[in-house]
Design an enzyme around this catalytic site. Sequence first.
Site: not given
Ligand SMILES: *Cc1c(COP(=O)(O)O)cnc(C)c1O
Length: 862
Positions: A380, A571-572, A577, A679, A683
């Site tokens: 990952h 995101k985190r 990032k 991911t 979304k």
């Molecule tokens: C999808 C999701 C992530 C992953 O987000 P990235 O932008 O791909 O890092 C992190 N936290 C939550 C709550 C999510 O639903």
Amino acid sequence: MAAAEPKTDQERRKQISVRGIAQLGNVKSVQTTFNRHLHYTLVKDRNVATPRDYFFALAHTVRDHLVGRWIRSQQYYYDSDPKRVYYLSLEFYMGRSLSNTMINLGIQSECDEALYQLGLDIEELEEIEEDAGLGNGGLGRLAACFLDSMATLGLAAYGYGIRYDYGIFTQRFHNGWQVEDPDDWLRFGCPWEKARPEYCLPVNFYGKVIEEEGVKKWVDTQTVFAMPYDSPVPGYMNNTVNTLRLWSAKAPNQFNLEFFNNGQYIQAVCDSNLAENISRVLYPNDNFFSGKELRLKQEYFLVAASLQDIVRRFKSAKFGCRDVVRTSFTSFSSKVAIQLNDTHPSLAVPELMRILIDLEGIEFDEAFKITRETCAYTNHTILPEAMERWPVHLLERILPRHLSIIYEINAKFLDEVSKKWPEDVDKLRDMSLVEEDGEKRINMAYMCIVSCHAVNGVAAIHSNIIKSKTFKNFYEMFPDRFQNKTNGITPRRWLLMCNPSLSDIIIDKIGDGWVVSLDELRSLESFADKPNFLSAVRKVKQENKMKFAEYVKKEYGVAINVDSMFDVHVKRIHEYKRQLLNCLHMIVMFNRIKENPMRDFVPRTVFVGGKAAPGYHMAKLIIKLINNVSQVVNNDPIVGDKLKVLFIENYRVSLAEKVIPAADLSEQISTAGTEASGTGNMKFMLNGALTIGTLDGANVEMKEEMGDDNIFIFGMTVEQVADLWAKGYKPVEYYERLPELRKALDMINDGYFSPEEPGMFKDIFNSLVHDDRYALLADFESYIACQEKVSELYKNPELWTKKCVYNIAASGKFSSDRTISEYARDIWGVEPSDTKLPDPSQTPLHIGQDEELNEYLQSGGH
Ligand SMILES: *Cc1c(COP(=O)(O)O)cnc(C)c1O
């Protein structure tokens, strides 16, 4: 799915119409069951029941509806004995289950109508459910999406994880700083799980290895018990219900016998708590290896309990209609596939070896062959600080037998290496599973590559990087093992459930086949120049924005301009990032407005959300900076509502479901080569937001699917980033050359955003100007220019919306159904089945009156 305002009957009916009209008999049946649970399960009546009681009564009602399907599905697997897939993961970021379960069972309109008639608001009740936050971010959420897809594709699949007492911490801001509160998600109980204390399994730690008549034995161990808790995983409208089995640590009674004998009662009880600490809390690190002893114990705890269960299920097979006990393991890998979600559960390799060799008496080489053919590993990340490299001394103390097995795997492997590259000591050193420089460590990724039949990256670009760089030597040695499986998301949760209005207008045009075959969204392209459809899409987005604005007003007391562009970066929080790059853009916009208040400016609301690991100093400082920038920007009368910055607290699955449908712009701006897939990006695309992003992770494939004109790509490519560093990157040169960049950085450094403590953000300034590991300054110009193009396009709503439609239409590839079909075909050797299991009951909502079920229950079950 919080509703805006109470709707009229007619509006409500219209909204739920696409998912079927509620049948009166079923509505009555839901009400009966609901009232029965309120009475007998919650022991309340309507005079004293709280909204939480109603939530639990509804959850139990829905759960009743699952039970028959769940038992039947498991019985069906037992009878038909297919190859089973086991998804092992330290994280399952499930979020809430109520809505998702109702949707997957197809009983949403019935439940909605039933509660409405009882004078209850189902969406208010849905908000009461705690998120199951047993994950950090993308990796854990991927595991959750995969469970949904595996059940929907009818695979005989099981998720195995840990039932943490405390999931990912709750984030709160105090003076703009992140504060972590424990996530006591089980406080009111979880209505979905079923504890199985009768299936407790022992897990051993410590001890030593002895040899008796040539046979190795692991003795003098300390034992902890693993208690399984099962949760149902319903497929979408196919009567399949799989199991997510989460293990909780239980101290064995004899553990503290000596203390009891000595009369030290309190001491004994406290020590039993010590053993149970193993499943106490999720480690809150995303993409970071911290190497803690308790974490190693968690990883082994999961693996040891799960493998006992897997081997037990393999052994108790059924041939024809006869129950038998399998004794030969020659067919093991044709009946069992184990997928390792990163290296976190990689001790499954030496544990399976130990079972086969020490307990089943199989020779090492044969055991290794079985293990390799059974296990597969998903990588990952390529970030060095995230790679699990366990100190040998820890393994030696806690898992001595496993260490000796790893050493033996390594010895045989290095033999092969020296045959392939004779006399090449560098290769031996570089490829050894045992790293000898400094403290001796085991490289768990290397162990997985050597011991698994398949290794996959999670997006095309990432899979190429691991072949050409990260694991280059291993790729040359085992080229056939390396694969790509581009990540995906479940369209049930991430469109049908979280964005019902968008789902409705799509279903109105192309039907609902896309819910299970997302490629069908492609046919929306033909509506991209139909003004009616475009205005419907725009109207839906506007409504979603208004609904989210209401939520923001209620939760944070902040009024936002719903006509501004919703620019969302969730995101985190991690340096790679590049939330700081976004922050620099905020400051540039702020300065431009202040310098030229009369100039035309496309209004924006920038939403940032995400948790920082509690021990990650720089990430926490980034949160503080953005909160301070927000304070300054939002209270500047000249800026007004042209620009607002909002850090949305406690980003988590249920908040993602609210903010993503309301987004106009999705920020996916990691340094090229650092985000394995992402991911979140998918979304947003599925929900009709446009993306500003780098050529990183799955962004690359999103661009291929939608075409260059429908995405805003900026910044360096992976190759250009490599060149930059090869030529000697000096970020200070960008700082000196670019006036707007320099001004923004100086404001950060000079205390413009922290007048009470001017030096507060000097670490940020220094890391950017003098180190800049993630090359923010090198991408700055390109990012700002690209953002200007975004604003320019936003002035043209028709064209903007048209591109949104092209985004939605191109998102089919990013369904986790596609991802799982590829794992099934290329790695697991199992077939998705589109056969719908029989409905366990003639009258769908009538529980426990089923003759076949009674017959089955009398026969003993499994
Ligand atoms: C999808 C999701 C992530 C992953 O987000 P990235 O932008 O791909 O890092 C992190 N936290 C939550 C709550 C999510 O639903």
